[in-house]
Enzyme design. Structure first.
Site, mmCIF file in Angstrom:
data_model
loop_
_atom_site.group_PDB
_atom_site.id
_atom_site.type_symbol
_atom_site.label_atom_id
_atom_site.label_comp_id
_atom_site.label_asym_id
_atom_site.label_seq_id
_atom_site.Cartn_x
_atom_site.Cartn_y
_atom_site.Cartn_z
ATOM 1 N N GLU A 30 -5.577 -20.830 -15.685
ATOM 2 C CA GLU A 30 -4.722 -21.193 -14.675
ATOM 3 C C GLU A 30 -4.643 -20.187 -13.576
ATOM 4 O O GLU A 30 -3.862 -19.271 -13.724
ATOM 5 C CB GLU A 30 -3.156 -20.860 -15.441
ATOM 6 C CG GLU A 30 -2.943 -21.850 -16.690
ATOM 7 C CD GLU A 30 -1.397 -22.043 -16.870
ATOM 8 O OE1 GLU A 30 -1.032 -23.297 -17.066
ATOM 9 O OE2 GLU A 30 -0.541 -21.233 -17.235
ATOM 10 N N SER B 6 -0.259 -27.115 -11.644
ATOM 11 C CA SER B 6 0.146 -28.079 -10.912
ATOM 12 C C SER B 6 -0.628 -29.692 -11.369
ATOM 13 O O SER B 6 -1.126 -30.533 -10.555
ATOM 14 C CB SER B 6 0.097 -28.240 -9.279
ATOM 15 O OG SER B 6 0.903 -27.221 -8.996
ATOM 16 N N GLY C 38 3.013 -24.309 -10.169
ATOM 17 C CA GLY C 38 4.348 -24.525 -9.557
ATOM 18 C C GLY C 38 4.361 -24.623 -8.243
ATOM 19 O O GLY C 38 5.239 -25.032 -7.751
ATOM 20 N N ASN D 145 4.449 -26.657 -21.208
ATOM 21 C CA ASN D 145 5.172 -25.283 -21.126
ATOM 22 C C ASN D 145 6.721 -25.728 -20.516
ATOM 23 O O ASN D 145 6.520 -25.886 -18.908
ATOM 24 C CB ASN D 145 4.410 -24.525 -20.626
ATOM 25 C CG ASN D 145 5.005 -23.257 -20.074
ATOM 26 O OD1 ASN D 145 6.101 -22.926 -20.706
ATOM 27 N ND2 ASN D 145 4.598 -22.184 -19.170
ATOM 28 N N TRP D 146 7.623 -25.765 -21.069
ATOM 29 C CA TRP D 146 9.047 -26.089 -20.406
ATOM 30 C C TRP D 146 9.618 -25.107 -19.755
ATOM 31 O O TRP D 146 10.626 -25.091 -19.171
ATOM 32 C CB TRP D 146 9.988 -26.506 -21.736
ATOM 33 C CG TRP D 146 9.619 -27.958 -22.404
ATOM 34 C CD1 TRP D 146 8.324 -28.373 -22.059
ATOM 35 C CD2 TRP D 146 10.140 -28.616 -23.263
ATOM 36 N NE1 TRP D 146 8.304 -29.448 -22.887
ATOM 37 C CE2 TRP D 146 9.502 -29.767 -23.533
ATOM 38 C CE3 TRP D 146 11.348 -28.391 -23.999
ATOM 39 C CZ2 TRP D 146 9.760 -30.698 -24.505
ATOM 40 C CZ3 TRP D 146 11.700 -29.296 -24.682
ATOM 41 C CH2 TRP D 146 10.957 -30.531 -25.033
ATOM 42 N N LYS D 147 8.924 -23.651 -20.009
ATOM 43 C CA LYS D 147 9.649 -22.528 -19.265
ATOM 44 C C LYS D 147 11.022 -22.444 -19.451
ATOM 45 O O LYS D 147 11.405 -22.597 -20.767
ATOM 46 C CB LYS D 147 9.220 -22.648 -17.556
ATOM 47 C CG LYS D 147 7.810 -22.913 -17.454
ATOM 48 C CD LYS D 147 7.507 -22.582 -15.980
ATOM 49 C CE LYS D 147 5.937 -23.289 -15.719
ATOM 50 N NZ LYS D 147 5.570 -22.501 -14.466
ATOM 51 N N GLU E 244 3.146 -15.815 -15.713
ATOM 52 C CA GLU E 244 4.780 -15.382 -15.506
ATOM 53 C C GLU E 244 5.256 -14.269 -16.440
ATOM 54 O O GLU E 244 5.879 -13.172 -16.003
ATOM 55 C CB GLU E 244 5.807 -16.580 -15.698
ATOM 56 C CG GLU E 244 5.548 -17.436 -14.336
ATOM 57 C CD GLU E 244 5.770 -18.911 -14.715
ATOM 58 O OE1 GLU E 244 6.265 -19.319 -15.558
ATOM 59 O OE2 GLU E 244 5.208 -19.845 -13.826
ATOM 60 N N GLY F 89 3.264 -27.408 -16.676
ATOM 61 C CA GLY F 89 4.682 -26.926 -16.573
ATOM 62 C C GLY F 89 5.433 -28.069 -15.913
ATOM 63 O O GLY F 89 6.142 -28.899 -16.764
ATOM 64 N N GLY F 90 5.850 -28.377 -14.618
ATOM 65 C CA GLY F 90 6.578 -29.074 -14.226
ATOM 66 C C GLY F 90 6.679 -30.466 -14.598
ATOM 67 O O GLY F 90 7.678 -31.217 -14.954
ATOM 68 N N HIS G 205 0.852 -15.875 -20.373
ATOM 69 C CA HIS G 205 1.021 -16.746 -19.330
ATOM 70 C C HIS G 205 1.178 -15.645 -17.876
ATOM 71 O O HIS G 205 2.118 -14.741 -18.124
ATOM 72 C CB HIS G 205 2.509 -17.625 -19.355
ATOM 73 C CG HIS G 205 2.684 -18.708 -18.500
ATOM 74 N ND1 HIS G 205 3.194 -18.225 -17.053
ATOM 75 C CD2 HIS G 205 2.389 -19.743 -18.478
ATOM 76 C CE1 HIS G 205 3.117 -19.352 -16.543
ATOM 77 N NE2 HIS G 205 2.621 -20.481 -17.380
HETATM 78 C C1 PEP Z 1 2.577 -23.551 -16.314
HETATM 79 O O1 PEP Z 1 3.635 -23.457 -16.488
HETATM 80 O O2 PEP Z 1 1.610 -22.905 -17.012
HETATM 81 C C2 PEP Z 1 2.069 -24.532 -15.211
HETATM 82 C C3 PEP Z 1 0.642 -24.916 -15.063
HETATM 83 O O3 PEP Z 1 2.882 -25.002 -14.342
HETATM 84 P P1 PEP Z 1 2.839 -26.092 -13.292
HETATM 85 O O4 PEP Z 1 2.229 -27.384 -14.056
HETATM 86 O O5 PEP Z 1 4.482 -26.446 -12.986
HETATM 87 O O6 PEP Z 1 2.005 -25.766 -12.289
#
Ligand code: PEP
Length: 250
Positions: A167, A213, A173, A9-11, A97, A234-235, A95
Site C-alpha cells: 500500500e 484507492s 484515500g 478495511n472499513w477503518k 495509519e 478502504g473507501g 497498516h
Molecule cells: C486502506 O485503507 O488500506 C486503503 C487502501 O484505503 P483506500 O482504498 O481508501 O485508499
C-alpha cells in the site's frame, strides 16, 4: 495457483446498524459465492455482530489490528484470542495509519504477526512507501526492508497463512492510484524478496494484495498483473455496490 483475496478495511466507519446493513447488501449481492476470497474488516465494536452475520457464508471476518500480548493490563488493547472468539479469520497488521498515528514499527508489526499466527489468525501485513521516499527513488528499498523486518523469524510453512498488502502511502484515500505497471514492479520486487528469504516454491504461493484507492474502474487492470493477487480496499469497501464490483473483477 494463488486464490485472489479482496479485503475491505472499513477503518473508523460504520455503527453497528450500518455495519450489518452493509454486510446484508454484500451477502445478497454475492449469492452463491465469489471467485475470490472475500474478507471484511469492520471496527472492533461491530466484529461480534458481523461475525455472526457472516458465519457459514462466502465472507470471512477480519480485524484491523491486534495487540501482541495474550492478556494483561493493556488498556484499550485487543488480544489475538479475543479476535478468534468473535469469529475473525484474518487480521491486518502494520497498516500505514497504525504506523503513522499509533506508533507501530517494523518490530511491533513483527510481534503482532507472530501473535496472530500463534493463535491461528491469518495476518495481512501492510507495507508501503511515502511520497518523499518514492520521489527519492527509495521505494523498493524501503518496502523490501519492511517485508524482511515484518517477517523476521517466520518459517516457510507459516507463510501459507500470511498475506502481504503493498500500500503506497501516497495512494491511500487520495484517489491517486499507483499505475498498474508501478504496482506490478513493486509486487515483483516483494516476491523476489520472498524468494530470497523462503525459496521460490514458497514465494510463489504467497498472496500479495495491492491497496491504495482501488475502485471499480481500476480494479480490472490492477488484477490483470501477474503478481497482484488481490486488493485491500478502504473507501470503496464502504458501499455494497462498489465493493461487489471490485470482488467481481474481470
Ligand atoms: C486502506 O485503507 O488500506 C486503503 C487502501 O484505503 P483506500 O482504498 O481508501 O485508499
Amino acid at each position: 495457483m494463488r486464490t485472489p483475496i479482496i479485503a475491505g478495511n472499513w477503518k473508523m466507519y460504520k455503527t453497528l446498524g450500518e455495519a450489518r446493513e452493509l454486510v446484508a447488501g454484500l451477502l445478497a449481492g454475492l449469492g452463491e459465492g465469489a471467485a475470490c476470497e472475500v474478507v471484511v474488516c469492520p471496527p472492533y465494536t461491530a466484529l461480534a455482530s458481523v461475525g455472526e452475520q457472516v458465519a457459514n457464508t462466502p465472507i470471512s471476518l477480519g480485524a484491523q489490528d491486534v495487540f501482541f500480548e495474550a492478556q494483561g493490563a493493556f488498556t484499550g488493547a485487543i488480544a489475538p484470542q479475543m479476535l478468534c472468539d468473535v469469529g475473525c479469520r484474518y487480521v491486518i497488521v502494520g497498516h500505514s495509519e497504525r504506523r503513522q498515528y499509533f506508533g507501530d514499527t517494523d518490530a511491533t508489526v513483527n510481534r503482532k504477526l507472530h501473535a496472530a499466527l500463534a493463535n491461528g489468525l491469518r495476518p495481512i501485513m501492510c507495507v508501503g512507501e511515502s511520497k518523499p521516499q518514492r520521489d527519492a527513488g527509495e521505494a523498493e528499498a524501503i518496502v523490501t526492508a519492511q517485508v524482511r523486518a515484518g517477517l523476521a523469524d517466520v518459517t516457510a510453512a507459516q507463510m501459507a497463512e500470511v498475506v502481504i498488502a503493498y500500500e503506497p502511502i501516497w495512494a491511500i484515500g487520495t484517489g491517486d492510484t499507483a499505475t498498474s505497471a508501478d504496482a506490478q514492479a513493486m509486487h515483483a520486487a516483494i516476491r523476489a524478496t520472498l524468494v530470497e528469504i523462503f525459496g521460490a516454491e514458497t514465494a510463489q504461493t504467497v498472496r500479495i494484495q495491492y491497496g491504495g484507492s482501488v475502485k471499480p474502474d481500476n480494479v480490472d487492470e490492477l488484477m490483470a498483473q501477474p503478481d497482484i493477487d488481490g486488493a485491500l480496499v478502504g473507501g470503496a469497501a464502504l458501499k455494497a455496490d462498489s465493493f461487489l464490483r471490485i470482488i467481481q473483477f474481470q
